[in-house]
Design a protein around this motif. Structure first.
Motif, PDB file in Angstrom:
ATOM      1  N   ILE A 210      69.354 -17.211  13.812  1.00  0.00           N
ATOM      2  CA  ILE A 210      68.587 -16.152  13.151  1.00  0.00           C
ATOM      3  C   ILE A 210      69.398 -14.857  13.155  1.00  0.00           C
ATOM      4  CG2 ILE A 210      66.564 -14.656  13.437  1.00  0.00           C
ATOM      5  CD1 ILE A 210      65.005 -17.294  14.143  1.00  0.00           C
ATOM      6  N   LEU A 211      70.035 -14.536  14.272  1.00  0.00           N
ATOM      7  CA  LEU A 211      70.909 -13.353  14.320  1.00  0.00           C
ATOM      8  C   LEU A 211      72.043 -13.470  13.301  1.00  0.00           C
ATOM      9  CD1 LEU A 211      71.223 -12.820  18.189  1.00  0.00           C
ATOM     10  CD2 LEU A 211      69.951 -11.380  16.561  1.00  0.00           C
ATOM     11  N   ALA A 212      72.615 -14.659  13.160  1.00  0.00           N
ATOM     12  CA  ALA A 212      73.698 -14.861  12.190  1.00  0.00           C
ATOM     13  C   ALA A 212      73.211 -14.595  10.773  1.00  0.00           C
ATOM     14  CB  ALA A 212      74.260 -16.274  12.310  1.00  0.00           C
ATOM     15  N   PHE A 213      72.031 -15.086  10.444  1.00  0.00           N
ATOM     16  CA  PHE A 213      71.489 -14.871   9.095  1.00  0.00           C
ATOM     17  C   PHE A 213      71.115 -13.407   8.869  1.00  0.00           C
ATOM     18  CE2 PHE A 213      70.164 -19.522   9.608  1.00  0.00           C
ATOM     19  CZ  PHE A 213      71.334 -19.979   9.029  1.00  0.00           C
ATOM     20  N   GLU A 214      70.761 -12.704   9.924  1.00  0.00           N
ATOM     21  CA  GLU A 214      70.488 -11.267   9.797  1.00  0.00           C
ATOM     22  C   GLU A 214      71.742 -10.492   9.404  1.00  0.00           C
ATOM     23  OE1 GLU A 214      68.641 -10.292  13.547  1.00  0.00           O
ATOM     24  OE2 GLU A 214      66.633 -10.831  12.800  1.00  0.00           O
ATOM     25  N   THR A 215      72.922 -10.995   9.776  1.00  0.00           N
ATOM     26  CA  THR A 215      74.165 -10.294   9.434  1.00  0.00           C
ATOM     27  C   THR A 215      74.437 -10.286   7.931  1.00  0.00           C
ATOM     28  OG1 THR A 215      75.686 -12.187   9.653  1.00  0.00           O
ATOM     29  CG2 THR A 215      75.210 -10.899  11.666  1.00  0.00           C
ATOM     30  N   VAL A 216      73.761 -11.151   7.179  1.00  0.00           N
ATOM     31  CA  VAL A 216      73.924 -11.171   5.720  1.00  0.00           C
ATOM     32  C   VAL A 216      72.640 -10.733   5.016  1.00  0.00           C
ATOM     33  CG1 VAL A 216      75.867 -12.779   5.633  1.00  0.00           C
ATOM     34  CG2 VAL A 216      73.522 -13.680   5.653  1.00  0.00           C
ATOM     35  N   GLY A 217      71.811  -9.954   5.730  1.00  0.00           N
ATOM     36  CA  GLY A 217      70.680  -9.297   5.091  1.00  0.00           C
ATOM     37  C   GLY A 217      69.326  -9.957   5.189  1.00  0.00           C
ATOM     38  N   PHE A 218      69.215 -11.099   5.837  1.00  0.00           N
ATOM     39  CA  PHE A 218      67.920 -11.758   5.985  1.00  0.00           C
ATOM     40  C   PHE A 218      67.158 -11.172   7.167  1.00  0.00           C
ATOM     41  CE2 PHE A 218      70.071 -14.946   3.450  1.00  0.00           C
ATOM     42  CZ  PHE A 218      69.074 -15.378   2.591  1.00  0.00           C
ATOM     43  N   SER A 219      65.833 -11.193   7.084  1.00  0.00           N
ATOM     44  CA  SER A 219      64.983 -10.811   8.206  1.00  0.00           C
ATOM     45  C   SER A 219      63.833 -11.807   8.299  1.00  0.00           C
ATOM     46  CB  SER A 219      64.452  -9.382   8.038  1.00  0.00           C
ATOM     47  OG  SER A 219      63.679  -9.281   6.864  1.00  0.00           O
ATOM     48  N   VAL A 220      63.345 -11.995   9.511  1.00  0.00           N
ATOM     49  CA  VAL A 220      62.253 -12.937   9.741  1.00  0.00           C
ATOM     50  C   VAL A 220      60.973 -12.362   9.168  1.00  0.00           C
ATOM     51  CG1 VAL A 220      60.849 -14.085  11.501  1.00  0.00           C
ATOM     52  CG2 VAL A 220      63.317 -13.887  11.820  1.00  0.00           C
ATOM     53  N   GLY A 221      60.206 -13.217   8.477  1.00  0.00           N
ATOM     54  CA  GLY A 221      58.903 -12.793   7.979  1.00  0.00           C
ATOM     55  C   GLY A 221      58.530 -13.486   6.691  1.00  0.00           C
ATOM     56  N   GLY A 222      57.247 -13.599   6.487  1.00  0.00           N
ATOM     57  CA  GLY A 222      56.747 -14.197   5.267  1.00  0.00           C
ATOM     58  C   GLY A 222      56.480 -15.681   5.423  1.00  0.00           C
ATOM     59  N   ASP A 223      56.177 -16.285   4.297  1.00  0.00           N
ATOM     60  CA  ASP A 223      55.880 -17.714   4.275  1.00  0.00           C
ATOM     61  C   ASP A 223      56.760 -18.379   3.223  1.00  0.00           C
ATOM     62  OD1 ASP A 223      54.724 -17.186   1.752  1.00  0.00           O
ATOM     63  OD2 ASP A 223      52.721 -17.008   2.592  1.00  0.00           O
ATOM     64  N   ALA A 224      56.502 -19.634   2.956  1.00  0.00           N
ATOM     65  CA  ALA A 224      57.362 -20.401   2.048  1.00  0.00           C
ATOM     66  C   ALA A 224      56.984 -20.248   0.575  1.00  0.00           C
ATOM     67  CB  ALA A 224      57.317 -21.875   2.443  1.00  0.00           C
ATOM     68  N   SER A 225      56.070 -19.353   0.273  1.00  0.00           N
ATOM     69  CA  SER A 225      55.694 -19.159  -1.131  1.00  0.00           C
ATOM     70  C   SER A 225      56.787 -18.410  -1.886  1.00  0.00           C
ATOM     71  CB  SER A 225      54.369 -18.396  -1.228  1.00  0.00           C
ATOM     72  OG  SER A 225      54.526 -17.082  -0.709  1.00  0.00           O
ATOM     73  N   LEU A 226      56.807 -18.602  -3.205  1.00  0.00           N
ATOM     74  CA  LEU A 226      57.781 -17.929  -4.060  1.00  0.00           C
ATOM     75  C   LEU A 226      57.352 -16.476  -4.265  1.00  0.00           C
ATOM     76  CD1 LEU A 226      60.302 -18.283  -5.861  1.00  0.00           C
ATOM     77  CD2 LEU A 226      58.742 -18.885  -7.728  1.00  0.00           C
ATOM     78  N   GLU A 227      58.283 -15.552  -4.078  1.00  0.00           N
ATOM     79  CA  GLU A 227      58.031 -14.131  -4.306  1.00  0.00           C
ATOM     80  C   GLU A 227      59.113 -13.581  -5.224  1.00  0.00           C
ATOM     81  OE1 GLU A 227      57.088 -11.455  -0.940  1.00  0.00           O
ATOM     82  OE2 GLU A 227      57.233 -13.265   0.296  1.00  0.00           O
ATOM     83  N   ALA A 228      58.708 -12.883  -6.259  1.00  0.00           N
ATOM     84  CA  ALA A 228      59.669 -12.291  -7.188  1.00  0.00           C
ATOM     85  C   ALA A 228      60.581 -11.315  -6.452  1.00  0.00           C
ATOM     86  CB  ALA A 228      58.929 -11.565  -8.312  1.00  0.00           C
ATOM     87  N   GLY A 229      61.884 -11.421  -6.713  1.00  0.00           N
ATOM     88  CA  GLY A 229      62.864 -10.509  -6.144  1.00  0.00           C
ATOM     89  C   GLY A 229      63.224 -10.765  -4.694  1.00  0.00           C
ATOM     90  N   ILE A 230      62.695 -11.852  -4.125  1.00  0.00           N
ATOM     91  CA  ILE A 230      62.943 -12.162  -2.716  1.00  0.00           C
ATOM     92  C   ILE A 230      63.590 -13.539  -2.610  1.00  0.00           C
ATOM     93  CG2 ILE A 230      61.882 -12.558  -0.450  1.00  0.00           C
ATOM     94  CD1 ILE A 230      61.764  -9.631  -1.316  1.00  0.00           C
ATOM     95  N   GLU A 231      64.645 -13.616  -1.832  1.00  0.00           N
ATOM     96  CA  GLU A 231      65.314 -14.883  -1.534  1.00  0.00           C
ATOM     97  C   GLU A 231      64.858 -15.305  -0.141  1.00  0.00           C
ATOM     98  OE1 GLU A 231      69.877 -16.385  -1.810  1.00  0.00           O
ATOM     99  OE2 GLU A 231      69.535 -14.317  -1.209  1.00  0.00           O
TER     100      GLU A 231
END
Length: 151
Positions: free
Chosen positions: A66-87
């Motif tokens: 999770i720390l590794a993925f944070e280094t490229v801009g990801f943060s923990v949160g949300g669910d598996a639904s599709l959200e416009a403008g969010i990867e």
């Protein structure tokens, strides 16, 4: 590799709605694929020519990934639904150890790299769960804005 061979390696695929989308390629893995990097192998192992973000522990815990993925801009949160403008990416773990990562596609389906084998598209991240047949459980959904995201 045939679907049957892939299902031998990842048995939960026998019960999933998936399609193979690439040939075998050992140049990258699921962690790299999840963040859009299909030219490097992301792994904390100190042995080998693997990519790992500077300053992070060299262990396979889900917390470290999770720390590794944070280094490229990801943060923990949300669910598996599709959200416009969010990867989004799903992080799988078993007994506190990282097992797999998948990323959501623009149409709401999910893409995974099966180890050093093929890439697949599947309907939902939870299809790949399973302690013995799959990748453990989805332990986190991470997200980043598509605005300015490096891909």
């Amino acid at each position: 590799m045939t679907s049957t061979e892939l299902e031998e390696i990842v048995p939960v695929l026998r019960y999933a709605n998936y399609e193979v989308t690439s040939p075998v390629d050992d140049g990258y893995n699921c962690a790299a694929w999840a963040v859009g990097d299909n030219v490097r192998f992301w792994d904390p192992s100190p042995i080998g020519a693997y990519h790992w973000p500077d300053g992070l522990p060299r262990d396979r815990s889900t917390a470290t990934y999770i720390l590794a993925f944070e280094t490229v801009g990801f943060s923990v949160g949300g669910d598996a639904s599709l959200e416009a403008g969010i990867e989004k990416i799903a992080i799988y773990g078993l007994n506190g150890q990282f097992q797999h990562a998948a990323r959501q596609l623009a149409d709401g389906r999910w893409a995974s790299k099966c180890g050093e084998k093929e890439d697949i598209i599947h309907s939902h991240p939870y299809e790949l769960e399973g302690d013995e047949l799959g990748y453990g459980a989805v332990v986190a959904i991470m997200r980043r804005s598509l605005t300015g995201a490096a891909r």
